[in-house]
Write a protein that holds these residues in place. Structure first.
Motif, PDB file in Angstrom:
ATOM      1  N   ARG A 192      52.984  53.289  27.771  1.00  0.00           N
ATOM      2  CA  ARG A 192      53.358  52.211  26.893  1.00  0.00           C
ATOM      3  C   ARG A 192      52.240  51.192  26.762  1.00  0.00           C
ATOM      4  NH1 ARG A 192      56.719  48.820  27.902  1.00  0.00           N
ATOM      5  NH2 ARG A 192      56.457  48.816  30.153  1.00  0.00           N
ATOM      6  N   ARG A 193      51.458  51.032  27.822  1.00  0.00           N
ATOM      7  CA  ARG A 193      50.388  50.066  27.776  1.00  0.00           C
ATOM      8  C   ARG A 193      49.055  50.725  27.475  1.00  0.00           C
ATOM      9  NH1 ARG A 193      53.658  48.738  32.057  1.00  0.00           N
ATOM     10  NH2 ARG A 193      52.366  49.932  33.490  1.00  0.00           N
ATOM     11  N   GLY A 194      49.090  51.983  27.006  1.00  0.00           N
ATOM     12  CA  GLY A 194      47.848  52.711  26.786  1.00  0.00           C
ATOM     13  C   GLY A 194      47.149  52.324  25.507  1.00  0.00           C
ATOM     14  N   GLY A 195      47.822  51.639  24.579  1.00  0.00           N
ATOM     15  CA  GLY A 195      47.209  51.301  23.321  1.00  0.00           C
ATOM     16  C   GLY A 195      46.151  50.230  23.486  1.00  0.00           C
ATOM     17  N   ARG A 196      45.130  50.288  22.647  1.00  0.00           N
ATOM     18  CA  ARG A 196      44.060  49.319  22.718  1.00  0.00           C
ATOM     19  C   ARG A 196      44.326  48.185  21.753  1.00  0.00           C
ATOM     20  NH1 ARG A 196      38.803  52.701  21.633  1.00  0.00           N
ATOM     21  NH2 ARG A 196      37.944  50.598  21.596  1.00  0.00           N
ATOM     22  N   SER A 197      43.895  47.015  22.140  1.00  0.00           N
ATOM     23  CA  SER A 197      44.087  45.845  21.296  1.00  0.00           C
ATOM     24  C   SER A 197      43.099  45.868  20.143  1.00  0.00           C
ATOM     25  CB  SER A 197      43.891  44.569  22.121  1.00  0.00           C
ATOM     26  OG  SER A 197      43.840  43.442  21.290  1.00  0.00           O
ATOM     27  N   ASN A 198      43.527  45.368  18.968  1.00  0.00           N
ATOM     28  CA  ASN A 198      42.642  45.264  17.821  1.00  0.00           C
ATOM     29  C   ASN A 198      41.866  43.959  17.826  1.00  0.00           C
ATOM     30  OD1 ASN A 198      43.314  47.741  16.722  1.00  0.00           O
ATOM     31  ND2 ASN A 198      45.085  46.916  15.637  1.00  0.00           N
ATOM     32  N   GLY A 199      42.091  43.102  18.811  1.00  0.00           N
ATOM     33  CA  GLY A 199      41.386  41.837  18.900  1.00  0.00           C
ATOM     34  C   GLY A 199      39.995  42.015  19.472  1.00  0.00           C
ATOM     35  N   PRO A 200      39.235  40.920  19.605  1.00  0.00           N
ATOM     36  CA  PRO A 200      37.880  40.993  20.164  1.00  0.00           C
ATOM     37  C   PRO A 200      37.895  41.539  21.589  1.00  0.00           C
ATOM     38  CG  PRO A 200      38.271  38.875  19.095  1.00  0.00           C
ATOM     39  CD  PRO A 200      39.602  39.562  19.175  1.00  0.00           C
ATOM     40  N   MET A 201      36.984  42.456  21.872  1.00  0.00           N
ATOM     41  CA  MET A 201      36.890  43.050  23.200  1.00  0.00           C
ATOM     42  C   MET A 201      35.447  43.005  23.681  1.00  0.00           C
ATOM     43  SD  MET A 201      39.409  46.364  22.987  1.00  0.00           S
ATOM     44  CE  MET A 201      39.088  46.747  24.701  1.00  0.00           C
ATOM     45  N   LYS A 202      35.281  42.629  24.950  1.00  0.00           N
ATOM     46  CA  LYS A 202      33.950  42.579  25.543  1.00  0.00           C
ATOM     47  C   LYS A 202      33.371  43.981  25.667  1.00  0.00           C
ATOM     48  CE  LYS A 202      31.466  40.877  29.616  1.00  0.00           C
ATOM     49  NZ  LYS A 202      31.561  40.173  30.907  1.00  0.00           N
ATOM     50  N   GLY A 203      32.054  44.091  25.460  1.00  0.00           N
ATOM     51  CA  GLY A 203      31.399  45.386  25.563  1.00  0.00           C
ATOM     52  C   GLY A 203      31.302  45.867  27.003  1.00  0.00           C
ATOM     53  N   ALA A 204      30.984  47.140  27.152  1.00  0.00           N
ATOM     54  CA  ALA A 204      30.883  47.741  28.490  1.00  0.00           C
ATOM     55  C   ALA A 204      29.631  47.235  29.209  1.00  0.00           C
ATOM     56  CB  ALA A 204      30.846  49.259  28.377  1.00  0.00           C
ATOM     57  N   ASN A 205      29.710  47.192  30.533  1.00  0.00           N
ATOM     58  CA  ASN A 205      28.546  46.831  31.335  1.00  0.00           C
ATOM     59  C   ASN A 205      27.564  47.989  31.397  1.00  0.00           C
ATOM     60  OD1 ASN A 205      29.656  44.315  31.897  1.00  0.00           O
ATOM     61  ND2 ASN A 205      30.619  45.014  33.795  1.00  0.00           N
ATOM     62  N   VAL A 206      26.297  47.669  31.523  1.00  0.00           N
ATOM     63  CA  VAL A 206      25.230  48.664  31.642  1.00  0.00           C
ATOM     64  C   VAL A 206      24.622  48.545  33.032  1.00  0.00           C
ATOM     65  CG1 VAL A 206      22.966  49.388  30.797  1.00  0.00           C
ATOM     66  CG2 VAL A 206      24.729  48.672  29.182  1.00  0.00           C
ATOM     67  N   ARG A 207      24.356  49.668  33.674  1.00  0.00           N
ATOM     68  CA  ARG A 207      23.773  49.672  35.015  1.00  0.00           C
ATOM     69  C   ARG A 207      22.349  50.217  34.987  1.00  0.00           C
ATOM     70  NH1 ARG A 207      26.756  48.757  39.479  1.00  0.00           N
ATOM     71  NH2 ARG A 207      28.985  48.400  39.182  1.00  0.00           N
ATOM     72  N   SER A 208      21.496  49.584  35.789  1.00  0.00           N
ATOM     73  CA  SER A 208      20.124  50.039  35.945  1.00  0.00           C
ATOM     74  C   SER A 208      19.709  49.763  37.386  1.00  0.00           C
ATOM     75  CB  SER A 208      19.202  49.310  34.957  1.00  0.00           C
ATOM     76  OG  SER A 208      17.878  49.829  35.028  1.00  0.00           O
ATOM     77  N   SER A 209      18.463  50.057  37.731  1.00  0.00           N
ATOM     78  CA  SER A 209      17.989  49.822  39.089  1.00  0.00           C
ATOM     79  C   SER A 209      16.516  49.416  39.049  1.00  0.00           C
ATOM     80  CB  SER A 209      18.165  51.064  39.967  1.00  0.00           C
ATOM     81  OG  SER A 209      17.388  52.137  39.478  1.00  0.00           O
ATOM     82  N   VAL A 210      16.088  48.755  40.115  1.00  0.00           N
ATOM     83  CA  VAL A 210      14.691  48.345  40.231  1.00  0.00           C
ATOM     84  C   VAL A 210      14.277  48.468  41.689  1.00  0.00           C
ATOM     85  CG1 VAL A 210      15.313  45.903  40.543  1.00  0.00           C
ATOM     86  CG2 VAL A 210      13.034  46.509  39.718  1.00  0.00           C
ATOM     87  N   ARG A 211      13.061  48.934  41.925  1.00  0.00           N
ATOM     88  CA  ARG A 211      12.541  49.091  43.281  1.00  0.00           C
ATOM     89  C   ARG A 211      11.637  47.906  43.626  1.00  0.00           C
ATOM     90  NH1 ARG A 211      13.190  53.917  45.778  1.00  0.00           N
ATOM     91  NH2 ARG A 211      14.113  55.591  44.536  1.00  0.00           N
ATOM     92  N   ILE A 212      11.809  47.361  44.839  1.00  0.00           N
ATOM     93  CA  ILE A 212      10.986  46.260  45.300  1.00  0.00           C
ATOM     94  C   ILE A 212      10.578  46.521  46.743  1.00  0.00           C
ATOM     95  CG2 ILE A 212      12.079  44.587  43.759  1.00  0.00           C
ATOM     96  CD1 ILE A 212      13.664  43.542  46.133  1.00  0.00           C
TER      97      ILE A 212
END
Length: 392
Positions: free
Chosen positions: A111-131
């Motif tokens: 029942r709660r599986g539907g997505r909202s048509n309102g504004p939605m934040k984008g997905a996070n992106v992951r990366s890495s850095v060596r120090i």
């Protein structure tokens, strides 16, 4: 002889003063556990499911619960009990809310599986850095390169060919959700799931933008500056706000999460905000005392060793550890283990001096010989060979 029914409160595992929310929660757990669709061919599970459903049908109805509390199962035994129900109809109970959750889990909807048509934040992106180890201690600025999506300048993120617009989805009528029904033991259950045609957006694109192929975004290679704070540890992340995937329907971009990978140091080991290392010292320094040089992340320091210092002695260099992430002015300590270093090559003169030194300090080189020469061999007279006896 008919099987005696269990108490409905016992069936659901609740107290007699349980409120409506507790009744519904208890039944939801049992219904999901014993539902026939979750246990195909299991007669015992089906029996428990029906038992729990019967208990819920009574206790979730205020009037039926009142009758049950007063007369027990006799109120619904069909024999014209005091309640006058003469049995009850399962269809009068409200199972829609509960079975919507259950069938959503089973069939991938919900029942709660539907997505909202309102504004939605984008997905996070992951990366890495060596120090390096030192960079983790004192902080550093790094530049990373990665691919990020930007709004298509041709369609402005709509995904539709310039001059056209996305159309309302005919399957869901622009709601982003579709309703389907599922037959159960208690009739038809209404359920809701994300529209498979528009994927919850409520819009479909007939003519796709040729530049972004209908996605609304263009992927570009970008360089991002990452400020890594002093005191960060291996595996921790730096969050850069709104440098992730673009949002939908005007929503903000997601975040960029940069995982820090700290290289190993040949001398130092870290634990929380403390640093540990091992420093060799000569036998002369250990015996007579003197100054040694200790490497720290702040550079070399001179440390005064006391005469008679034993190997594996630990010393503390206060404030020479790692800064706290919360307050870089607060630092841990550096713990050093002093180990007496034995030379593996000695000149003839050094060996002679060492022998003389040993004679003056316990004659340990001859300890085994002294013990051997002190052995007594006792010979007993008599027939046959003599007997020798060791003293230890």
């Amino acid at each position: 002889m008919a099987e005696q029914k269990r108490d409905y409160y016992e069936v659901l595992g609740i107290e007699k003063n349980a409120d409506d929310a507790a009744i519904k929660k208890a039944y939801r757990v049992l219904a999901k556990k014993y539902h026939p669709d979750m246990n195909p061919g299991d007669a015992e599970a089906e029996k428990k499911f029906k038992e729990a459903s019967e208990a819920y049908a009574v206790l979730s109805d205020p009037e039926k619960r009142r009758q049950y509390d007063q007369y027990g199962h006799a109120a619904f035994d069909g024999a014209g009990g005091p309640g006058g129900f003469g049995g009850f109809d399962f269809n009068s109970a409200d199972f829609t809310d509960i079975f919507g959750d259950i069938f959503g889990d089973i069939f991938g909807g919900g029942r709660r599986g539907g997505r909202s048509n309102g504004p939605m934040k984008g997905a996070n992106v992951r990366s890495s850095v060596r120090i390096t180890f030192e960079e983790a201690v004192f902080g550093v600025d790094k530049e990373i390169e990665l691919t990020l999506k930007d709004e298509c300048t041709s369609c402005h993120g709509t995904g539709a060919k310039p001059g056209t617009s996305p159309e309302t989805c005919s399957k869901c009528g622009g709601k982003g959700q579709v309703v389907f029904t599922q037959n159960s033991f208690f009739g038809t259950v209404r359920n809701v799931q994300t529209c498979p045609d528009c994927h919850g957006t409520g819009k479909v694109i007939k003519d796709k933008c040729p530049d972004c192929r209908g996605t609304g975004y263009i992927a570009n290679r970008k360089k991002i500056q990452v400020s890594i704070p002093a005191g960060i540890d291996n595996g921790q992340c730096v969050r850069i706000r709104e440098k992730g995937e673009p949002g939908t329907n005007g929503g903000p971009r997601g975040d960029l999460l940069v995982e820090v990978v700290v290289g190993r140091h040949p001398i130092f080991q870290r634990q929380d905000e403390n640093i540990y290392s091992t420093v060799p010292m000569s036998f002369a320094i250990a015996a007579l005392g003197g100054e040694i040089v200790i490497d720290t992340v702040d550079g070399r320091v001179i440390y005064e060793v006391k005469a008679g210092t034993q190997t594996d002695t630990k010393v503390r260099l206060k404030g020479k550890g790692v800064p706290s992430l919360r307050n870089k002015d607060i630092r841990g300590d550096h713990y050093v283990t002093l180990v007496v270093q034995v030379p593996d090559k000695l000149s003839h003169e050094a060996k002679e001096f060492l022998k003389k030194f040993d004679e003056e300090t316990g004659n340990t080189l001859n300890a085994a010989k002294n013990v051997t020469s002190g052995r007594a061999e006792e010979t007993t007279s008599g027939k046959g060979r003599g007997k020798k006896k060791k003293l230890w």
